[in-house]
Design a protein around this motif. Sequence first.
Motif, PDB file in Angstrom:
ATOM      1  N   UNK A 108       0.677  -1.451  -0.118  1.00 14.07           N
ATOM      2  CA  UNK A 108       0.057  -0.210   0.115  1.00 14.07           C
ATOM      3  C   UNK A 108       0.837   1.190  -0.060  1.00 14.07           C
ATOM      4  N   UNK A 109       0.714   2.086  -0.905  1.00 11.45           N
ATOM      5  CA  UNK A 109       1.265   3.675  -0.357  1.00 11.45           C
ATOM      6  C   UNK A 109       1.096   4.207  -2.026  1.00 11.45           C
ATOM      7  N   UNK A 110       1.089   5.397  -1.924  1.00 12.39           N
ATOM      8  CA  UNK A 110       1.223   6.412  -3.111  1.00 12.39           C
ATOM      9  C   UNK A 110       2.522   6.821  -4.127  1.00 12.39           C
ATOM     10  N   UNK A 111       2.459   6.952  -5.229  1.00 11.78           N
ATOM     11  CA  UNK A 111       2.087   6.561  -5.947  1.00 11.78           C
ATOM     12  C   UNK A 111       2.163   4.892  -5.941  1.00 11.78           C
ATOM     13  N   UNK A 112       1.493   3.271  -6.323  1.00 13.50           N
ATOM     14  CA  UNK A 112       2.076   2.328  -6.680  1.00 13.50           C
ATOM     15  C   UNK A 112       2.369   1.481  -7.819  1.00 13.50           C
ATOM     16  N   UNK A 136      -0.668 -11.580  -3.097  1.00  9.49           N
ATOM     17  CA  UNK A 136      -0.358 -10.744  -3.457  1.00  9.49           C
ATOM     18  C   UNK A 136      -0.811  -9.541  -3.993  1.00  9.49           C
ATOM     19  N   UNK A 137      -1.229  -7.699  -3.841  1.00 12.43           N
ATOM     20  CA  UNK A 137      -1.680  -7.244  -4.293  1.00 12.43           C
ATOM     21  C   UNK A 137      -0.782  -5.484  -4.493  1.00 12.43           C
ATOM     22  N   UNK A 138      -1.562  -4.842  -5.426  1.00 18.97           N
ATOM     23  CA  UNK A 138      -1.180  -3.330  -5.373  1.00 18.97           C
ATOM     24  C   UNK A 138      -2.108  -3.159  -4.948  1.00 18.97           C
ATOM     25  N   UNK A 139      -2.156  -2.051  -4.230  1.00 25.53           N
ATOM     26  CA  UNK A 139      -3.188  -0.704  -3.472  1.00 25.53           C
ATOM     27  C   UNK A 139      -2.738   1.093  -3.088  1.00 25.53           C
ATOM     28  N   UNK A 140      -3.591   1.251  -4.047  1.00 30.21           N
ATOM     29  CA  UNK A 140      -3.270   2.807  -4.481  1.00 30.21           C
ATOM     30  C   UNK A 140      -3.739   3.419  -2.934  1.00 30.21           C
ATOM     31  N   UNK A 174       4.189   1.343  -9.777  1.00 32.35           N
ATOM     32  CA  UNK A 174       5.305   0.773 -10.863  1.00 32.35           C
ATOM     33  C   UNK A 174       5.512  -0.231  -9.630  1.00 32.35           C
ATOM     34  N   UNK A 175       5.705  -0.557  -8.264  1.00 30.70           N
ATOM     35  CA  UNK A 175       5.882  -1.037  -7.299  1.00 30.70           C
ATOM     36  C   UNK A 175       6.486  -2.714  -7.797  1.00 30.70           C
ATOM     37  N   UNK A 185       2.888  -4.813   3.052  1.00 27.91           N
ATOM     38  CA  UNK A 185       4.126  -3.824   3.309  1.00 27.91           C
ATOM     39  C   UNK A 185       3.823  -2.172   2.494  1.00 27.91           C
ATOM     40  N   UNK A 186       4.057  -1.894   3.157  1.00 26.62           N
ATOM     41  CA  UNK A 186       3.486  -0.235   3.621  1.00 26.62           C
ATOM     42  C   UNK A 186       5.251   0.825   2.908  1.00 26.62           C
ATOM     43  N   UNK A 187       4.510   1.769   2.116  1.00 25.33           N
ATOM     44  CA  UNK A 187       5.363   2.056   1.222  1.00 25.33           C
ATOM     45  C   UNK A 187       5.075   3.761   1.176  1.00 25.33           C
TER      46      UNK A 187
END
Length: 272
Positions: free
Chosen positions: A7-11, A33-37, A13-14, A59-61
């Motif tokens: 999770x993060x913003x922007x996400x 496992x997913x990307x979440x904006x 390209x993770x 994971x937190x970015x």
Amino acid sequence: MSLYAVMGYPIGHSLSPEIHEAFGALTGLDVRYERREVRPAGLAEALSAFRAQEGRGANITVPLKGEAYALATRTSARAERARAVNTLAWQGGGWFGDNTDGAGLIRDLTVNHGWSLQTRRVLVVGAGGAAQGIVGPLLDAGITHLAISNRNPERARDLVAACRDARVGVADTGVAGASPFDVVINATAAGLSGDLPALPDALFEGAIVYDLMYGPKAQVFLSHARAHGACAVADGLGMLVEQAAESFLLWWGVRPATESVLARLRAEVGAA
Ligand code: NDP
């Protein structure tokens, strides 16, 4: 089936989903496992929705590591020291917060690259969330001096004060002659906009130079360092894979081998 996410913003390209799915394949575990904006101030709501879908770990970015630290019901010693959380695990009815960034960096430097940190004098450029996560583990790795430099000098002073360690000080980067540092670590986001943090060229002479960014965005800093006499340079791709392996260990109880995943990503991302 349990769910994991970054999770993060922007996400967009993770690389985290690719890394964790590869770890799942290597260990025989069924990883979803997913990307979440998630925008700033939106983490609490995003985590409630995630729990409703059997979310077990995240994971937190950027820019949510401070929010995650505040939301965690329990934290590890290394998250406490960093005052930032990059890994959440659902445990005993609440979110346990950890910070694996520093461990990932140390493993990349010392194991993947084989650079000892014992008795080294280290400069960390930057005082944001990433710098907060790496200073404690660097001190534990046997360095003799840690200097912190930041565009906003007040933030550098705050980070030095938070370290409460006589080996740590605000960097005096006005050097003439030989570099006072054996290792220079760029923990700024300057490369995102193609910028260089303001540092004297002489700082790079004979130093090992590392950028937490990876791929083309790290090249501005690393090319500059090479051109001014760095003895070795590396980007942060190995750190990314190693911090992910530490998160995987927390969630699944097994630390995956990282070599093949790192080699595959290196081929995709390009040379350091
Ligand atoms: P933050 O937003 O918390 O902090 C940004 C830092 O960069 C601050 O110190 C800021 O200085 C500095 N900065 C930003 N732009 C410039 C510029 N143009 N010139 C000089 N300094 C600048 O970000 P994070 O600390 O969380 O992340 C920093 C970088 O590290 C990110 O690019 C991220 O991708 C990377 N990272 C890589 C990881 C990996 O596993 N490889 C893990 C974690 C992070 P100021 O205080 O003056 O604004």
